[in-house]
Design an enzyme around this catalytic site. Structure first.
Site, PDB file in Angstrom:
ATOM      1  N   ASP A 139      29.797  20.571 -66.242  1.00 57.54           N
ATOM      2  CA  ASP A 139      31.213  20.497 -65.483  1.00 57.54           C
ATOM      3  C   ASP A 139      32.166  20.174 -66.209  1.00 57.54           C
ATOM      4  O   ASP A 139      32.390  18.937 -66.842  1.00 57.54           O
ATOM      5  CB  ASP A 139      30.718  19.408 -64.373  1.00 57.54           C
ATOM      6  CG  ASP A 139      32.065  19.508 -63.199  1.00 57.54           C
ATOM      7  OD1 ASP A 139      33.207  19.857 -63.413  1.00 57.54           O
ATOM      8  OD2 ASP A 139      31.638  19.453 -62.088  1.00 57.54           O
ATOM      9  N   ASP A 175      32.919  26.970 -71.574  1.00 58.65           N
ATOM     10  CA  ASP A 175      33.610  28.279 -71.670  1.00 58.65           C
ATOM     11  C   ASP A 175      35.089  27.641 -71.015  1.00 58.65           C
ATOM     12  O   ASP A 175      35.963  28.600 -70.667  1.00 58.65           O
ATOM     13  CB  ASP A 175      33.279  29.198 -70.609  1.00 58.65           C
ATOM     14  CG  ASP A 175      33.077  28.632 -69.007  1.00 58.65           C
ATOM     15  OD1 ASP A 175      32.616  27.530 -68.871  1.00 58.65           O
ATOM     16  OD2 ASP A 175      33.686  29.389 -68.112  1.00 58.65           O
ATOM     17  N   THR A 211      23.507  33.524 -69.310  1.00 57.10           N
ATOM     18  CA  THR A 211      22.945  32.978 -68.097  1.00 57.10           C
ATOM     19  C   THR A 211      24.198  33.518 -67.168  1.00 57.10           C
ATOM     20  O   THR A 211      25.421  33.883 -67.492  1.00 57.10           O
ATOM     21  CB  THR A 211      23.018  31.615 -68.299  1.00 57.10           C
ATOM     22  OG1 THR A 211      24.193  31.009 -68.353  1.00 57.10           O
ATOM     23  CG2 THR A 211      21.897  31.143 -69.109  1.00 57.10           C
ATOM     24  N   PHE A 213      26.124  31.483 -65.486  1.00 59.45           N
ATOM     25  CA  PHE A 213      27.276  30.545 -65.621  1.00 59.45           C
ATOM     26  C   PHE A 213      28.132  31.120 -66.816  1.00 59.45           C
ATOM     27  O   PHE A 213      29.449  31.096 -66.474  1.00 59.45           O
ATOM     28  CB  PHE A 213      26.713  29.031 -65.920  1.00 59.45           C
ATOM     29  CG  PHE A 213      25.977  28.455 -64.910  1.00 59.45           C
ATOM     30  CD1 PHE A 213      26.811  27.627 -64.134  1.00 59.45           C
ATOM     31  CD2 PHE A 213      24.708  28.121 -65.128  1.00 59.45           C
ATOM     32  CE1 PHE A 213      26.168  27.022 -63.106  1.00 59.45           C
ATOM     33  CE2 PHE A 213      24.005  27.531 -64.105  1.00 59.45           C
ATOM     34  CZ  PHE A 213      24.821  26.896 -63.056  1.00 59.45           C
TER      35      PHE A 213
END
Length: 232
Positions: A139, A175, A211, A213
């Site tokens: 996160d 990212d 993935t 995400f």
């Protein structure tokens, strides 16, 4: 079921700032059933953190993944790397149930899961017991007032470094560019860690599969940053 199994995160120190908020998403009946039925086989309670290897079929170098999400990358790695043991830690029940179901269906026996706060579990592990620690797309806590919740902080790195074997690896991915810069800076200043890529970011490792995400971040126009640090 172990007394420290799927509800281990309920006994955390109330004053410590956590890197996650426990929002219970929708859990399917199959995932809920897996949590109960498969925990004795795949689950690792906090009471077993002092001897994680005893929960595997045989001792082997240990790869720890903190915050595995739905577990797709964790399972992928464990299947392709049978000579090492994989322990994934996640607080959210749907992901834990999903990963255990898939591990059973595909006969993966070098994979175990813990459902608790990764920092709490790490603190209970022996020194120099981890070969590799993987933390991918944690996160980012994008608001400045929430940066204190970010997992990759100097105090966490001090804890983790003591658990890594000499020569052990810390692999990170994000990212979010500002979080990547933060990671690069604090890891670069952490005693006992050295950047395997020199002064910058690392090439994408072969051990990191695409993935959802990552794809979600790319769809938003984000670049993906990898970091590779070694315990020295």
């Amino acid at each position: 079921m172990s007394q420290n199994a799927p509800e281990a995160s309920a006994v955390l120190h109330p004053r410590r700032v956590r890197s996650f908020v426990l929002r219970e998403g929708r859990i399917t009946p199959a995932q809920a059933q897996a949590l109960e039925r498969l925990w004795p086989q795949y689950g690792v309670g906090l009471d077993s953190a002092g001897d994680v290897q005893a929960r595997f079929v045989r001792p082997a170098p240990l790869v720890l993944e903190i915050g595995f999400g739905n577990g797709e990358a964790t399972l992928w790695r464990a299947q392709r790397d049978p000579e090492r043991n994989y322990l994934g830690i996640e607080v959210h029940r749907p992901g834990v149930g999903r990963l255990m179901r898939r591990a059973e269906a595909e006969g993966v026996d070098n994979l175990r899961v813990a459902r608790c706060d990764g920092v709490e579990f790490l603190a209970a592990m022996p020194a120099q017991s981890i070969d590799t620690c993987i933390i991918e797309f944690p996160d980012p806590w994008t608001k400045k007032r929430h940066h204190k919740r970010r997992l990759i902080r100097p105090d966490f790195l001090t804890l983790l470094t003591g658990k890594l074997m000499h020569g052990g690896r810390l692999q990170l991915a994000t990212d979010w560019a500002d979080y990547a810069e933060h990671m690069l800076a604090v890891c670069g200043e952490a005693p006992g860690l050295a950047n395997a890529a020199g002064d910058g970011y690392a090439p994408r490792p072969d051990s990191r599969p695409p993935t959802h995400f990552e794809q979600r971040g790319i769809a938003r126009g984000h670049d993906v940053f990898d970091l590779d640090f070694r315990r020295v």
